[in-house]
Design a protein around this motif. Structure first.
Motif, PDB file in Angstrom:
ATOM      1  N   CYS A 193      -7.140   1.602   4.372  1.00  0.00           N
ATOM      2  CA  CYS A 193      -5.850   2.171   3.958  1.00  0.00           C
ATOM      3  C   CYS A 193      -5.824   3.689   4.097  1.00  0.00           C
ATOM      4  CB  CYS A 193      -5.516   1.779   2.521  1.00  0.00           C
ATOM      5  SG  CYS A 193      -6.675   2.392   1.295  1.00  0.00           S
ATOM      6  N   LEU A 194      -6.970   4.298   4.367  1.00  0.00           N
ATOM      7  CA  LEU A 194      -7.021   5.740   4.580  1.00  0.00           C
ATOM      8  C   LEU A 194      -6.943   6.109   6.061  1.00  0.00           C
ATOM      9  CD1 LEU A 194      -9.810   6.723   2.012  1.00  0.00           C
ATOM     10  CD2 LEU A 194      -7.339   6.976   1.768  1.00  0.00           C
ATOM     11  N   ASN A 195      -6.671   5.108   6.893  1.00  0.00           N
ATOM     12  CA  ASN A 195      -6.561   5.336   8.330  1.00  0.00           C
ATOM     13  C   ASN A 195      -5.088   5.459   8.706  1.00  0.00           C
ATOM     14  OD1 ASN A 195      -6.592   5.115  11.165  1.00  0.00           O
ATOM     15  ND2 ASN A 195      -8.521   4.015  11.070  1.00  0.00           N
ATOM     16  N   SER A 196      -4.707   6.526   9.344  1.00  0.00           N
ATOM     17  CA  SER A 196      -3.294   6.789   9.621  1.00  0.00           C
ATOM     18  C   SER A 196      -2.662   5.767  10.555  1.00  0.00           C
ATOM     19  CB  SER A 196      -3.127   8.193  10.203  1.00  0.00           C
ATOM     20  OG  SER A 196      -3.802   8.306  11.450  1.00  0.00           O
ATOM     21  N   ILE A 197      -3.461   5.096  11.382  1.00  0.00           N
ATOM     22  CA  ILE A 197      -2.880   4.129  12.306  1.00  0.00           C
ATOM     23  C   ILE A 197      -2.393   2.881  11.583  1.00  0.00           C
ATOM     24  CG2 ILE A 197      -4.290   4.950  14.213  1.00  0.00           C
ATOM     25  CD1 ILE A 197      -5.973   2.450  13.951  1.00  0.00           C
ATOM     26  N   ALA A 198      -2.702   2.760  10.302  1.00  0.00           N
ATOM     27  CA  ALA A 198      -2.224   1.615   9.523  1.00  0.00           C
ATOM     28  C   ALA A 198      -0.767   1.796   9.095  1.00  0.00           C
ATOM     29  CB  ALA A 198      -3.098   1.420   8.291  1.00  0.00           C
ATOM     30  N   TYR A 199      -0.191   2.965   9.355  1.00  0.00           N
ATOM     31  CA  TYR A 199       1.141   3.269   8.841  1.00  0.00           C
ATOM     32  C   TYR A 199       2.089   3.681   9.964  1.00  0.00           C
ATOM     33  CZ  TYR A 199      -1.592   3.448   4.578  1.00  0.00           C
ATOM     34  OH  TYR A 199      -2.437   3.137   3.551  1.00  0.00           O
ATOM     35  N   LEU A 243       0.822  -1.194   0.000  1.00  0.00           N
ATOM     36  CA  LEU A 243       0.000   0.000   0.000  1.00  0.00           C
ATOM     37  C   LEU A 243       0.862   1.252   0.000  1.00  0.00           C
ATOM     38  CD1 LEU A 243      -2.719  -0.849   2.672  1.00  0.00           C
ATOM     39  CD2 LEU A 243      -3.065  -0.628   0.212  1.00  0.00           C
ATOM     40  N   ILE A 244       0.448   2.217  -0.779  1.00  0.00           N
ATOM     41  CA  ILE A 244       1.062   3.542  -0.757  1.00  0.00           C
ATOM     42  C   ILE A 244      -0.075   4.541  -0.616  1.00  0.00           C
ATOM     43  CG2 ILE A 244       2.470   5.225  -1.977  1.00  0.00           C
ATOM     44  CD1 ILE A 244       3.702   2.872  -3.495  1.00  0.00           C
ATOM     45  N   ALA A 245       0.100   5.492   0.258  1.00  0.00           N
ATOM     46  CA  ALA A 245      -1.004   6.408   0.552  1.00  0.00           C
ATOM     47  C   ALA A 245      -0.521   7.843   0.674  1.00  0.00           C
ATOM     48  CB  ALA A 245      -1.704   5.995   1.836  1.00  0.00           C
ATOM     49  N   TRP A 246      -1.452   8.730   0.437  1.00  0.00           N
ATOM     50  CA  TRP A 246      -1.248  10.157   0.672  1.00  0.00           C
ATOM     51  C   TRP A 246      -2.161  10.597   1.821  1.00  0.00           C
ATOM     52  CZ3 TRP A 246       2.388  13.280  -1.365  1.00  0.00           C
ATOM     53  CH2 TRP A 246       3.022  12.874  -2.532  1.00  0.00           C
ATOM     54  N   PHE A 247      -1.598  11.342   2.730  1.00  0.00           N
ATOM     55  CA  PHE A 247      -2.344  11.941   3.821  1.00  0.00           C
ATOM     56  C   PHE A 247      -2.109  13.445   3.809  1.00  0.00           C
ATOM     57  CE2 PHE A 247      -3.946   8.556   6.658  1.00  0.00           C
ATOM     58  CZ  PHE A 247      -3.440   7.458   5.987  1.00  0.00           C
ATOM     59  N   ARG A 248      -2.933  14.160   4.530  1.00  0.00           N
ATOM     60  CA  ARG A 248      -2.710  15.597   4.664  1.00  0.00           C
ATOM     61  C   ARG A 248      -3.094  16.032   6.069  1.00  0.00           C
ATOM     62  NH1 ARG A 248      -7.525  17.852   0.642  1.00  0.00           N
ATOM     63  NH2 ARG A 248      -9.314  17.235   1.954  1.00  0.00           N
ATOM     64  N   GLN A 249      -2.482  17.122   6.487  1.00  0.00           N
ATOM     65  CA  GLN A 249      -2.776  17.660   7.804  1.00  0.00           C
ATOM     66  C   GLN A 249      -2.832  19.173   7.724  1.00  0.00           C
ATOM     67  OE1 GLN A 249      -0.220  16.257  10.957  1.00  0.00           O
ATOM     68  NE2 GLN A 249      -1.760  16.748  12.490  1.00  0.00           N
ATOM     69  N   ALA A 250      -4.011  19.702   7.987  1.00  0.00           N
ATOM     70  CA  ALA A 250      -4.207  21.144   8.016  1.00  0.00           C
ATOM     71  C   ALA A 250      -3.917  21.659   9.422  1.00  0.00           C
ATOM     72  CB  ALA A 250      -5.630  21.488   7.603  1.00  0.00           C
ATOM     73  N   PRO A 251      -3.583  22.920   9.566  1.00  0.00           N
ATOM     74  CA  PRO A 251      -3.297  23.483  10.887  1.00  0.00           C
ATOM     75  C   PRO A 251      -4.447  23.252  11.863  1.00  0.00           C
ATOM     76  CG  PRO A 251      -2.678  25.030   9.184  1.00  0.00           C
ATOM     77  CD  PRO A 251      -3.405  23.920   8.496  1.00  0.00           C
ATOM     78  N   GLY A 252      -4.121  22.697  13.024  1.00  0.00           N
ATOM     79  CA  GLY A 252      -5.117  22.481  14.056  1.00  0.00           C
ATOM     80  C   GLY A 252      -6.030  21.292  13.826  1.00  0.00           C
ATOM     81  N   LYS A 253      -5.745  20.517  12.781  1.00  0.00           N
ATOM     82  CA  LYS A 253      -6.594  19.366  12.470  1.00  0.00           C
ATOM     83  C   LYS A 253      -5.783  18.080  12.508  1.00  0.00           C
ATOM     84  CE  LYS A 253     -10.028  21.815   9.695  1.00  0.00           C
ATOM     85  NZ  LYS A 253     -10.798  21.809   8.422  1.00  0.00           N
ATOM     86  N   GLU A 254      -6.499  16.965  12.603  1.00  0.00           N
ATOM     87  CA  GLU A 254      -5.843  15.672  12.594  1.00  0.00           C
ATOM     88  C   GLU A 254      -5.410  15.301  11.173  1.00  0.00           C
ATOM     89  OE1 GLU A 254      -8.162  13.572  16.361  1.00  0.00           O
ATOM     90  OE2 GLU A 254      -8.322  12.738  14.347  1.00  0.00           O
ATOM     91  N   ARG A 255      -4.449  14.397  11.108  1.00  0.00           N
ATOM     92  CA  ARG A 255      -4.002  13.907   9.807  1.00  0.00           C
ATOM     93  C   ARG A 255      -5.142  13.127   9.154  1.00  0.00           C
ATOM     94  NH1 ARG A 255       2.071  11.902   9.466  1.00  0.00           N
ATOM     95  NH2 ARG A 255       2.192  14.017  10.308  1.00  0.00           N
ATOM     96  N   GLU A 256      -5.357  13.397   7.880  1.00  0.00           N
ATOM     97  CA  GLU A 256      -6.492  12.827   7.148  1.00  0.00           C
ATOM     98  C   GLU A 256      -6.001  12.028   5.956  1.00  0.00           C
ATOM     99  OE1 GLU A 256     -10.397  14.569   4.729  1.00  0.00           O
ATOM    100  OE2 GLU A 256      -8.563  15.754   4.858  1.00  0.00           O
TER     101      GLU A 256
END
Length: 126
Positions: A107-113, A32-45
């Motif tokens: 695979c879109l859940n950050s705890i998987a990585y 699996l390869i994934a992209w996540f993002r994190q905006a200021p003050g928000k959790e990684r998505e």
């Protein structure tokens, strides 16, 4: 493996950017390869992920139809093409990998990585 995301920048709403994720120290031959993002003050998505075995792609609802994930095995690089960008897409974008498969859109859940590279900042102005 060391991961480096690049391609971020400042763009007007409605514009496009293509992010790249390059690997060093190992190939991107992961399940699996994934992209996540994190905006200021928000959790990684979780934004998007792609399965090596099946080529199945998953997208979070807010980017489906606008973003496309792809991989170039010859260049050991994964891309995230982002079109029709919106101010709410503003965030630091990260790429990550996982050796083993997970069920469906998990695979879109950050705890998987556990491996995270340096992110790249995307700023979308209104």
């Amino acid at each position: 493996v060391q991961l480096q995301a690049s391609g971020g920048g400042l763009v007007q709403a409605g514009g496009s950017l293509r992010l790249s994720c390059a690997a060093s120290g190992s190939s991107l031959d992961y399940s699996l390869i994934a992209w996540f993002r994190q905006a200021p003050g928000k959790e990684r998505e979780g934004v998007s992920c792609i399965s090596r075995g099946t080529g199945t792609k998953y997208y979070t609802d807010s980017v489906r139809g606008r973003f496309t994930i792809s991989r170039d095995n010859a260049k050991n690089t994964v891309y995230l093409q982002m079109n029709s960008l919106k101010p709410e897409d503003t965030a630091v974008y990260f790429c990550t990998v996982r050796a083993n498969r997970v069920p469906g859109s998990y695979c879109l859940n950050s705890i998987a990585y556990s491996t995270w590279g340096q992110g790249t900042l995307v700023t979308v102005s209104s």
